[in-house]
Design a protein around this motif. Structure first.
Motif, short mmCIF file in Angstrom:
data_model
loop_
_atom_site.label_atom_id
_atom_site.label_comp_id
_atom_site.label_asym_id
_atom_site.label_seq_id
_atom_site.Cartn_x
_atom_site.Cartn_y
_atom_site.Cartn_z
N GLY A 190 45.10 41.19 40.34
CA GLY A 190 44.52 40.46 41.17
C GLY A 190 44.79 40.19 42.51
N ALA A 191 46.08 39.84 42.72
CA ALA A 191 46.66 39.63 43.83
C ALA A 191 47.08 40.90 44.69
CB ALA A 191 48.06 39.18 43.60
N ALA A 192 47.15 41.90 43.92
CA ALA A 192 47.36 43.36 44.47
C ALA A 192 46.13 43.76 45.17
CB ALA A 192 47.84 44.41 43.64
N LEU A 193 45.32 43.56 44.66
CA LEU A 193 43.73 44.11 45.09
C LEU A 193 43.24 43.23 46.32
CD1 LEU A 193 41.56 43.86 41.80
CD2 LEU A 193 41.83 45.76 43.45
N VAL A 194 43.70 42.25 46.43
CA VAL A 194 43.51 41.34 47.74
C VAL A 194 44.24 41.95 48.78
CG1 VAL A 194 43.47 39.20 48.80
CG2 VAL A 194 42.57 39.39 46.60
N VAL A 195 45.63 41.95 48.47
CA VAL A 195 46.55 42.29 49.57
C VAL A 195 46.49 43.70 49.94
CG1 VAL A 195 49.18 42.74 50.13
CG2 VAL A 195 48.13 40.68 48.73
N ILE A 196 46.54 44.73 49.00
CA ILE A 196 46.34 46.07 49.45
C ILE A 196 45.09 46.55 50.05
CG2 ILE A 196 46.76 48.47 48.43
CD1 ILE A 196 48.98 46.95 46.56
N MET A 197 44.20 46.31 49.27
CA MET A 197 42.75 46.60 49.77
C MET A 197 42.22 45.90 50.79
SD MET A 197 42.48 49.02 47.61
CE MET A 197 40.88 49.75 47.87
N GLY A 198 42.78 44.72 51.06
CA GLY A 198 42.27 43.77 52.26
C GLY A 198 40.89 43.12 52.26
N ILE A 199 40.38 43.06 50.85
CA ILE A 199 39.13 42.27 50.58
C ILE A 199 39.57 41.17 49.78
CG2 ILE A 199 36.79 42.63 49.80
CD1 ILE A 199 36.96 45.71 50.36
N THR A 200 38.93 39.84 50.01
CA THR A 200 39.41 38.89 49.43
C THR A 200 38.44 38.64 47.96
OG1 THR A 200 37.81 37.56 50.52
CG2 THR A 200 39.93 37.52 51.22
N ASP A 201 37.31 39.34 47.70
CA ASP A 201 36.43 39.17 46.70
C ASP A 201 36.81 40.56 45.79
OD1 ASP A 201 34.65 39.59 44.63
OD2 ASP A 201 32.76 39.81 45.95
N VAL A 202 37.66 40.38 44.77
CA VAL A 202 38.12 41.20 43.85
C VAL A 202 36.93 42.18 43.12
CG1 VAL A 202 40.14 40.00 42.95
CG2 VAL A 202 37.94 39.81 41.88
N VAL A 203 35.83 41.80 42.98
CA VAL A 203 34.72 42.52 42.59
C VAL A 203 34.38 43.72 43.53
CG1 VAL A 203 32.42 42.75 41.80
CG2 VAL A 203 33.69 40.85 41.03
N SER A 204 34.34 43.43 44.88
CA SER A 204 34.21 44.03 45.79
C SER A 204 35.41 45.03 46.02
CB SER A 204 33.79 43.45 47.20
OG SER A 204 32.84 42.50 47.18
N SER A 205 36.25 44.52 45.84
CA SER A 205 37.72 45.24 45.98
C SER A 205 37.83 46.70 45.13
CB SER A 205 38.98 44.52 45.98
OG SER A 205 39.15 43.61 46.94
N ILE A 206 37.39 46.30 43.82
CA ILE A 206 37.19 47.20 42.71
C ILE A 206 36.45 48.42 43.15
CG2 ILE A 206 36.93 47.81 40.37
CD1 ILE A 206 38.34 45.09 39.67
N ALA A 207 35.13 47.78 43.69
CA ALA A 207 33.95 48.96 43.94
C ALA A 207 34.53 49.85 44.97
CB ALA A 207 32.68 48.02 44.28
N THR A 208 35.51 49.81 45.66
CA THR A 208 35.57 50.45 46.91
C THR A 208 36.46 51.43 46.34
OG1 THR A 208 37.37 49.05 47.47
CG2 THR A 208 35.56 48.55 48.66
N LEU A 209 37.20 51.50 45.17
CA LEU A 209 37.98 52.65 44.55
C LEU A 209 37.22 53.65 44.08
CD1 LEU A 209 40.29 50.18 42.61
CD2 LEU A 209 40.91 51.05 44.66
N LEU A 210 37.92 55.04 44.12
CA LEU A 210 37.36 55.95 43.47
C LEU A 210 36.85 55.65 41.99
CD1 LEU A 210 36.63 59.02 43.48
CD2 LEU A 210 39.11 59.60 42.73
N PHE A 211 35.73 55.93 41.66
CA PHE A 211 35.38 55.59 40.28
C PHE A 211 35.34 54.03 39.88
CE2 PHE A 211 36.25 60.30 39.60
CZ PHE A 211 35.06 60.56 39.76
N GLY A 212 35.59 53.29 41.10
CA GLY A 212 35.62 51.86 40.95
C GLY A 212 34.52 51.17 40.22
N THR A 213 33.25 51.58 40.30
CA THR A 213 32.03 51.16 39.93
C THR A 213 31.90 51.16 38.52
OG1 THR A 213 30.87 51.51 41.70
CG2 THR A 213 29.51 50.93 40.08
N LEU A 214 32.44 52.57 37.96
CA LEU A 214 32.70 52.80 36.59
C LEU A 214 33.63 51.83 35.95
CD1 LEU A 214 32.02 54.36 34.04
CD2 LEU A 214 33.64 56.00 34.70
N ALA A 215 34.83 51.64 36.45
CA ALA A 215 35.84 50.83 36.05
C ALA A 215 35.38 49.33 36.04
CB ALA A 215 37.34 51.14 36.63
N LEU A 216 34.56 48.98 36.74
CA LEU A 216 34.31 47.61 36.94
C LEU A 216 33.40 47.44 35.70
CD1 LEU A 216 34.18 45.00 38.48
CD2 LEU A 216 32.30 45.79 39.88
N LEU A 217 32.42 48.33 35.59
CA LEU A 217 31.37 48.43 34.59
C LEU A 217 32.07 48.11 33.14
CD1 LEU A 217 28.40 48.61 33.58
CD2 LEU A 217 28.82 50.89 33.35
#
Length: 426
Positions: free
Chosen positions: A256-283
């Motif tokens: 959770g900390a890495a998603l915010v710092v590395i992806m630069g988005i404070t909302d972890v759900v939105s951070s995951i969605a920006t990754l390759l196949f992130g939407t599937l992983a989120l699902l």
């Protein structure tokens, strides 16, 4: 047979000890259960609270240390359920007295209803992120209701059904795969490794951050024996719980900390969605998230039976689900950090009383099962005073000296006071 299909409802495990033939969960089963309960979108959101106050390396160290401490305390509390086969709130009767156990029961119901609401809220947000706002402003509401129905159905099925039929056959594999994928994607970003060593801004004291991590496993201890009472052995119950929760809680706080710092988005759900196949992983994570909400709803019903054993669990399950939906649609997620600290302040010192009492009594031959029922004292004031003193210390430190951390001092004070009272009584 009359020609009709007869469906048997799963057994309702109330406050009586689980029969020996139904204590079938091995250490590996409980590893699966507690590693599953230790992951989720809310844990990622909690990890996001660690930055930018800490560096990512500090967040990793705090996540590991807090998870080890909290999971050891969690697993220790579960020993009572594993040995005596009773749910958590009932296990408090010989320690606090029957009437005394009603106080943590009331507080536990409040926290579990709160967790239910937070779980439904974040699942609704994540699902709306995946599906798009196809119902406009009502999309979140739609998904909250859908997940509420799914989670209440799991709660009606009970722990054995959830662990053996749902987690081990499907859900846990979804979350393991998706978490590995997200982790690889995050740390494959070009700026990942330089940011790992970037200092934090110092706005979050290190020991207060430790309190935030410890709070998560501690939040589960008031319901751990609702599940570990089905453990086939005390050793398996302890190890499965400790290892499962330590691994998953460390991983998700840090991620959770890495998603915010590395992806630069404070909302972890939105951070995951920006990754390759992130939407599937989120699902896939979202599918597993249902077991956290299941545990909150189910244990609310079990806890209430400590006070009113004749109330059927299915009625409470439905009522809690409805309340959770209402709160999920009306209470802001911005109160999450204070909610975690409040849980720590109330339940860390109580755990100090419980663990100290358990080990004292084990040295004296253990509890008699009748002490959980007819022979339980009405109220034990010394234990309640030890608990309240620890809670007062926790909130005082958290309010005025957060940099020194409140969890360990509060736990130690309550444990020492309870042990001292036992010694003086002799």
């Amino acid at each position: 047979m009359s020609g009709r299909l007869r469906i048997r409802a799963p057994p309702e495990w109330g406050i009586e000890p689980v029969p020996r033939e139904h204590k079938i969960l091995r250490g590996v089963d409980l590893f699966v259960l507690w590693s599953s309960l230790g992951v989720g979108l809310l844990v990622l959101a909690a990890g996001a609270l660690l930055v930018p106050g800490l560096s990512l390396l500090e967040a990793l160290a705090v996540s590991l240390a807090g998870s080890i401490i909290g999971s050891a305390l969690l697993a220790s509390a579960g020993l009572i359920g594993s040995k005596y086969s009773v749910p958590t709130m009932v296990s408090l009767r010989p320690i606090l007295g029957v009437k005394g156990s009603y106080i943590p029961t009331f507080l536990n119901v409040i926290q579990l209803v709160g967790w239910t609401a937070f779980e439904l809220m974040i699942m609704g947000v994540a699902a709306a992120n995946i599906s798009g706002r196809f119902l406009g402003d009502y999309t979140n509401c739609f998904w909250v209701i859908v997940f509420a129905i799914c989670c209440s159905a799991l709660a009606l099925g009970g722990p054995l059904v959830v662990v053996r039929k749902w987690l081990e056959r499907a859900a846990i594999w979804f979350v393991y795969f998706s978490t590995i994928w997200i982790t690889v994607q995050v740390f494959s970003q070009p700026n990942a490794w330089p940011l790992l060593f970037k200092p934090g801004d110092g706005s979050l004291p290190l020991l207060l951050a430790l309190d935030l991590v410890i709070a998560m496993p501690i939040s589960w201890w008031p319901l751990i024996s609702d599940y570990n009472r089905f453990a086939s052995s005390e050793r398996g119950g302890f190890l499965g719980t400790f290892l499962g929760y330590t691994v998953s809680n460390t991983w998700f706080y840090f991620l959770g900390a890495a998603l915010v710092v590395i992806m630069g988005i404070t909302d972890v759900v939105s951070s995951i969605a920006t990754l390759l196949f992130g939407t599937l992983a989120l699902l896939l994570i979202l599918v597993d998230e249902t077991d956290n909400c299941f545990a909150d709803i189910y244990s609310t019903a079990v806890s209430i039976q400590n006070v009113a054993p004749r109330i059927k669990q299915w009625k409470t399950i439905i009522a809690v689900t409805v309340i959770g939906v209402i709160l999920a649609l009306t209470v802001p997620l911005t109160e999450y950090e204070q909610f975690l600290l409040m849980i720590g302040g109330l339940f860390v010192p109580l755990l100090g009383v419980v663990v100290s009492e358990y080990f004292i009594r084990e040295r004296l031959g253990g509890f008699d099962v009748s002490e959980f029922y007819g022979k339980a004292p009405r109220i034990r004031y010394s234990a309640l005073i030890a608990w309240m003193a620890g809670a007062a210390m926790y909130f005082s430190i958290a309010s005025f000296f957060p940099e020194i951390g409140a969890s360990i001092p509060a736990f130690a004070l309550s444990a020492i006071l309870n042990t001292s009272a036992r010694i003086l009584k002799k």
